[in-house]
Design an enzyme around this catalytic site. Sequence first.
Site, PDB file in Angstrom:
ATOM      1  N   SER A   8       0.888  -1.055   0.015  1.00 44.32           N
ATOM      2  CA  SER A   8       0.017  -0.056  -0.076  1.00 44.32           C
ATOM      3  C   SER A   8       0.688   1.089   0.041  1.00 44.32           C
ATOM      4  CB  SER A   8      -0.802  -0.090   1.267  1.00 44.32           C
ATOM      5  OG  SER A   8      -1.545   1.332   1.334  1.00 44.32           O
ATOM      6  N   HIS A  33      -1.408  -1.172  -4.143  1.00 44.42           N
ATOM      7  CA  HIS A  33      -2.729  -0.800  -3.569  1.00 44.42           C
ATOM      8  C   HIS A  33      -2.640   0.706  -3.495  1.00 44.42           C
ATOM      9  CE1 HIS A  33      -6.043  -1.902  -1.184  1.00 44.42           C
ATOM     10  NE2 HIS A  33      -5.736  -0.974  -0.351  1.00 44.42           N
ATOM     11  N   ASP A  35      -4.887   3.921  -1.710  1.00 45.16           N
ATOM     12  CA  ASP A  35      -6.039   4.136  -0.861  1.00 45.16           C
ATOM     13  C   ASP A  35      -6.335   5.621  -1.165  1.00 45.16           C
ATOM     14  OD1 ASP A  35      -6.331   2.009   0.971  1.00 45.16           O
ATOM     15  OD2 ASP A  35      -3.982   2.328   1.304  1.00 45.16           O
ATOM     16  N   HIS A  66      -8.560   1.192  -3.885  1.00 43.90           N
ATOM     17  CA  HIS A  66      -9.353   1.158  -2.770  1.00 43.90           C
ATOM     18  C   HIS A  66     -10.166   2.240  -2.161  1.00 43.90           C
ATOM     19  CE1 HIS A  66      -9.747   0.006   2.062  1.00 43.90           C
ATOM     20  NE2 HIS A  66     -11.099   0.345   1.318  1.00 43.90           N
ATOM     21  N   MET A  68     -12.349   4.759  -0.298  1.00 39.44           N
ATOM     22  CA  MET A  68     -12.852   5.058   1.001  1.00 39.44           C
ATOM     23  C   MET A  68     -13.588   6.310   0.753  1.00 39.44           C
ATOM     24  SD  MET A  68      -9.820   3.459   3.221  1.00 39.44           S
ATOM     25  CE  MET A  68      -8.726   3.655   1.741  1.00 39.44           C
ATOM     26  N   MET A 137     -11.615  -5.244   5.702  1.00 34.53           N
ATOM     27  CA  MET A 137     -10.949  -4.270   6.464  1.00 34.53           C
ATOM     28  C   MET A 137     -10.698  -4.799   7.765  1.00 34.53           C
ATOM     29  SD  MET A 137      -9.891  -1.431   4.703  1.00 34.53           S
ATOM     30  CE  MET A 137      -9.104  -0.987   6.276  1.00 34.53           C
ATOM     31  N   ASP A 175      -6.900  -5.969   4.616  1.00 36.80           N
ATOM     32  CA  ASP A 175      -6.273  -4.676   4.393  1.00 36.80           C
ATOM     33  C   ASP A 175      -6.115  -4.003   5.821  1.00 36.80           C
ATOM     34  OD1 ASP A 175      -5.252  -2.232   3.591  1.00 36.80           O
ATOM     35  OD2 ASP A 175      -7.180  -1.446   2.659  1.00 36.80           O
TER      36      ASP A 175
HETATM   37  C1  DX5 Z   1      -6.207   1.969   5.756  1.00 34.06           C
HETATM   38  C2  DX5 Z   1      -5.895   1.654   4.211  1.00 34.06           C
HETATM   39  C3  DX5 Z   1      -4.802   0.548   4.032  1.00 34.06           C
HETATM   40  C4  DX5 Z   1      -3.484   1.071   4.971  1.00 34.06           C
HETATM   41  C5  DX5 Z   1      -2.910  -0.119   5.507  1.00 34.06           C
HETATM   42  O1  DX5 Z   1      -7.477   2.648   5.966  1.00 34.06           O
HETATM   43  O2  DX5 Z   1      -7.099   0.817   3.524  1.00 34.06           O
HETATM   44  O3  DX5 Z   1      -4.744   0.154   3.025  1.00 34.06           O
HETATM   45  O4  DX5 Z   1      -2.534   1.586   3.949  1.00 34.06           O
HETATM   46  O5  DX5 Z   1      -1.916   0.072   6.130  1.00 34.06           O
HETATM   47  P1  DX5 Z   1      -1.067  -0.775   7.050  1.00 34.06           P
HETATM   48  O6  DX5 Z   1      -0.593  -1.819   6.444  1.00 34.06           O
HETATM   49  O7  DX5 Z   1      -0.018   0.019   7.772  1.00 34.06           O
HETATM   50  O8  DX5 Z   1      -2.137  -1.157   8.230  1.00 34.06           O
HETATM   51 ZN    ZN Z   2      -6.769  -0.162   1.332  1.00 33.99          ZN
END
Ligand code: DX5
Ligand code: ZN
Length: 217
Positions: A8, A33, A35, A66, A68, A137, A175
């Site tokens: 990510s 990935h 975000d 992804h 959000m 998640m 994730d």
């Molecule tokens: C969180 C994101 C993740 C994030 C994960 O809201 O959707 O993709 O980058 O980060 P780590 O691996 O550091 O928990």
């Molecule tokens: Zn994510």
Amino acid sequence: MSHLVAPSLLAADFANLASEVEMINDSEADWIHLDIMDGLFVPNISFGFPVVEAVSDLASKPLDVHLMIVDPDRYLERFRDAGASYLTVQFEACNHLHRTVTEIRRLGMKAGVALNPHSPVILIKDILPYIDMVLLMTVNPGYGGQTFIPGSFNKIGELRSMIDEGGYEVLIEVDGGVDLHNAPMLVHAGVDVLVAGSTVFSSSDPAETIRRLREPV
Ligand code: DX5
Ligand code: ZN
């Protein structure tokens, strides 16, 4: 199928994004990935189209985007044009999820649906025939570097059974809080795709960390 790893970029050094993408290109990572956070669905804002486009120009691996964000239907085509191969929307952000995932596929992308930690997996049972991936998640979305929620293992098991019993070709992606300790357990529990942000980018050798996350269990 052996499992996939999607680093990510949220945890990458944004001042050196090109070299971070190069590192992923040269590593054993399968996808990248990205975000997208809008400050409404989650209490944080990340980045938008110009960054996705720039990464797409540099990346030699598929972009796993992804969303959000609230009302993602407004932007599906723009994310396709920006370079998304997989486009995942949050279950909780969609009033007409079937319409949304159908449109994602019509645009030529793979369709994913993400479930927040509080949303039971039964909620997505009827959409499984129409999607390519479920993203569980395993932290509350919005930030990298949070602690994995242990109860997620039950959800992975339930979802694995639901997918296998229905005979669906749907990947399970997790994730949030994925690290070298829980990664083998997650794969054992039935996960197909591991997303990892801080575990990769906070390590002294990110490419080696990706290789270790990807090791068969
Ligand atoms: C969180 C994101 C993740 C994030 C994960 O809201 O959707 O993709 O980058 O980060 P780590 O691996 O550091 O928990
Ligand atoms: Zn994510």
